[in-house]
Design a protein around this motif. Structure first.
Motif, PDB file in Angstrom:
ATOM      1  N   TYR A   1       0.861  -1.096  -0.012  1.00 23.89           N
ATOM      2  CA  TYR A   1      -0.183   0.126  -0.275  1.00 23.89           C
ATOM      3  C   TYR A   1       0.909   1.202   0.037  1.00 23.89           C
ATOM      4  O   TYR A   1       0.643   2.319  -0.769  1.00 23.89           O
ATOM      5  CB  TYR A   1      -1.022   0.032   1.122  1.00 23.89           C
TER       6      TYR A   1
ATOM      7  N   ARG B   1       2.829   1.742  -3.235  1.00 24.16           N
ATOM      8  CA  ARG B   1       1.893   2.542  -4.487  1.00 24.16           C
ATOM      9  C   ARG B   1       1.749   4.100  -4.060  1.00 24.16           C
ATOM     10  O   ARG B   1       1.497   4.572  -5.203  1.00 24.16           O
ATOM     11  CB  ARG B   1       0.619   1.861  -4.447  1.00 24.16           C
TER      12      ARG B   1
ATOM     13  N   HIS C   1      -4.640   2.307  -8.471  1.00 26.16           N
ATOM     14  CA  HIS C   1      -4.733   1.664  -7.204  1.00 26.16           C
ATOM     15  C   HIS C   1      -5.550   2.637  -6.043  1.00 26.16           C
ATOM     16  O   HIS C   1      -5.579   2.353  -4.943  1.00 26.16           O
ATOM     17  CB  HIS C   1      -3.426   1.029  -6.533  1.00 26.16           C
TER      18      HIS C   1
ATOM     19  N   PHE D   1     -12.431  -3.285  -4.695  1.00 24.48           N
ATOM     20  CA  PHE D   1     -11.389  -3.195  -3.645  1.00 24.48           C
ATOM     21  C   PHE D   1     -11.667  -3.885  -2.394  1.00 24.48           C
ATOM     22  O   PHE D   1     -10.732  -4.298  -1.855  1.00 24.48           O
ATOM     23  CB  PHE D   1     -11.094  -1.579  -3.607  1.00 24.48           C
TER      24      PHE D   1
END
Length: 504
Positions: free
Chosen positions: A185, A188, A349, A399
């Motif tokens: 996470y 990204r 994302h 998601f």
């Protein structure tokens, strides 16, 4: 509408793309950029060796898109698209390769540099960007060669975004949790390490925009109790606020967490404020002032992905007007998304960016399919909220694998409250800069108290988990929405592309 007429609509849309080939380039860039983000993640994050097969996977989706258009133009337009399509594919790939090389070396260099410091004590100087938790902040180091860093304190410091800090601490790698890949996470988001703080020294003046925002936040905090103060600050200025765990969970489960962040509505208010200030005078100078004010507000609010999308789209529309051209909203938002994802392929994302993009696309096309509705309440309140929900639910499911059954009702009730709270809150804040009149916050306080109670009430309804493939579900929903809009979107009989389609 007959099947023949629907076919003509598809044909007219393809003919439009043929004239505006920039959109076909955009579709190709988007497909390539999505593949690029996956490639960078596998090679740099997962440390999978680069291979011909891995590189081929980047260009394979674009090739399939080329085949799709080749078949579509042959079936519906009787046009041999091979030469045009090949030109678009080659030019798009040529531009993409430069982006590909730049992104690869930029990210890999930053990751390698951070890894060389892992486990060591270092000293950095930078500006605090935002507060993530009570003792956790994000800092942007000077030079920007290692990306942003998470800094963790062993106590709760009295700091705020915008301060310039000199920090000494130990660099460590982020650790993932059992049910959440926290390290991926952060990767990204362009964050490759955590700095455990041992010593620090912070002073004001690191970022004038964030410092100005903090000054206005203090005015609100002195006048409104929590959590209403943080809600008002979030919707007005886009600041990331720290809520109590129970209320934060309620926001997420009720499906309304997206409303407490600055968005396109705030950007529209900035543009309207410029019009009001200059009494709606025209001219290129006013357009340039609008662009400057929009980006000034975006930097003031921290340049969140939804704000950057709204600011970029508004800038493109204003630039078109600046050069005496009309802007096409649908084309502008597609071009805007392409540009931003090319600059940062990992935006694909970013849930906030995707929510923002999907909502805008929906609001451009979906409500116009219901022009026959006479009720202003349905058109102005229910339909926009319904549109945003329909166009964002597939992303939420893709998601998170869950959907809130109460989120539709929550958004229909809450969104008008939030829109009004921004208006009253901004007015009260402007007055309180000069004269302390806390009573002016009474209306937004009451509105946000209602908002808080509705959130707590709607969060008690459990989210529904779907037992199907989330990706397939999302694609199916968007395909149905696309076909619905294509079928029902109002088109004038004199439309050039419709007339051309009838001749085929």
């Amino acid at each position: 509408m007959s099947l023949k007429q629907f076919r003509q609509r598809i044909t007219s849309l393809l003919l439009f793309f043929l004239d505006y080939q920039a959109l076909l380039h955009c579709f190709t860039f988007l497909v390539l950029s999505i593949s690029l983000s996956n490639f960078l993640e596998k090679v740099i994050f997962e440390e999978i060796p680069v291979s011909i097969g891995l590189i081929a996977k980047i260009f394979l989706p674009a090739f399939f898109l080329f085949i799709f258009f080749l078949v579509s133009y042959s079936m519906f337009c009787h046009v041999h698209f091979f030469a045009t399509g090949l030109k678009i594919l080659l030019l798009s790939n040529l531009l993409f390769l430069s982006v590909f090389i730049f992104q690869y070396f930029k990210i890999s260099k930053a990751v390698q540099k951070v890894q060389s410091f892992t486990g060591l004590n270092v000293s950095i100087t930078g500006v605090l960007i935002s507060q993530e938790k009570e003792s956790t902040y994000i800092i942007s180091p000077q030079g920007g060669q290692v990306g942003e860093l998470i800094i963790k304190f062993d106590h709760i410091p009295v700091l705020h975004a915008g301060q310039k800090c000199k920090i000494k601490g130990k660099v460590v790698q982020p650790e993932s949790f059992e049910d959440f890949d926290y390290r991926r996470y952060l990767f990204r988001k362009g964050i490759y390490a955590i700095l455990q703080v041992k010593e620090y020294e912070c002073t004001n003046g690191g970022n004038i925009f964030l410092e100005a925002r903090y000054s206005l936040e203090r005015i609100v905090e002195k006048s409104v109790p929590e959590p209403e103060a943080s809600l008002l600050i979030g919707i007005m200025f886009g600041s990331k606020r720290i809520f109590l765990s129970e209320f934060n969970t309620a926001l997420n489960s009720s499906g309304v967490s997206h409303v407490i962040a600055a968005s396109g509505y705030n950007v529209a208010l900035v543009a309207q404020g410029v019009d009001l200030l200059f009494k709606k005078k025209g001219g290129k100078g006013i357009l340039l002032i609008k662009i400057c004010c929009i980006w000034g507000f975006s930097m003031f609010s921290g340049l969140s992905s939804s704000l950057v999308r709204a600011a970029t789209m508004s800038t493109l529309s204003l630039m078109a007007n600046l050069f005496g051209r009309e802007s096409n909203s649908g084309a502008t938002v597609i071009f805007c998304a392409t540009l931003l994802i090319l600059l940062n392929p990992f935006l694909i994302h970013d849930v906030g960016f995707l929510f923002s993009f999907a909502s805008v696309i929906g609001l451009i096309f979906f409500p116009k399919c219901f022009e026959n509705i006479k009720s202003s309440f349905l058109k102005d309140s229910i339909l926009p909220s319904l549109t945003c929900i329909l166009f964002t639910i597939p992303i939420s499911i893709a998601f998170f694998g869950k959907v809130s059954v109460i989120s539709l009702l929550s958004n229909i009730v809450i969104v008008p409250i939030i829109s009004s709270s921004i208006f009253w809150g901004l007015g009260a804040t402007v007055v309180n800069i000069f004269v302390p009149l806390q009573i002016l916050y009474l209306i937004p306080y009451i509105q946000l108290t209602v908002f808080k109670n509705l959130v707590m009430l709607s969060s008690s309804v459990e989210m529904v988990e779907l037992g199907i493939n989330e990706g397939v579900f999302a694609v199916a929903v968007y395909l149905l929405l696309f076909l619905f809009c294509l079928y029902n979107y109002p088109i004038e009989p004199s439309n050039y592309y419709s007339l051309q389609a009838k001749k085929i």
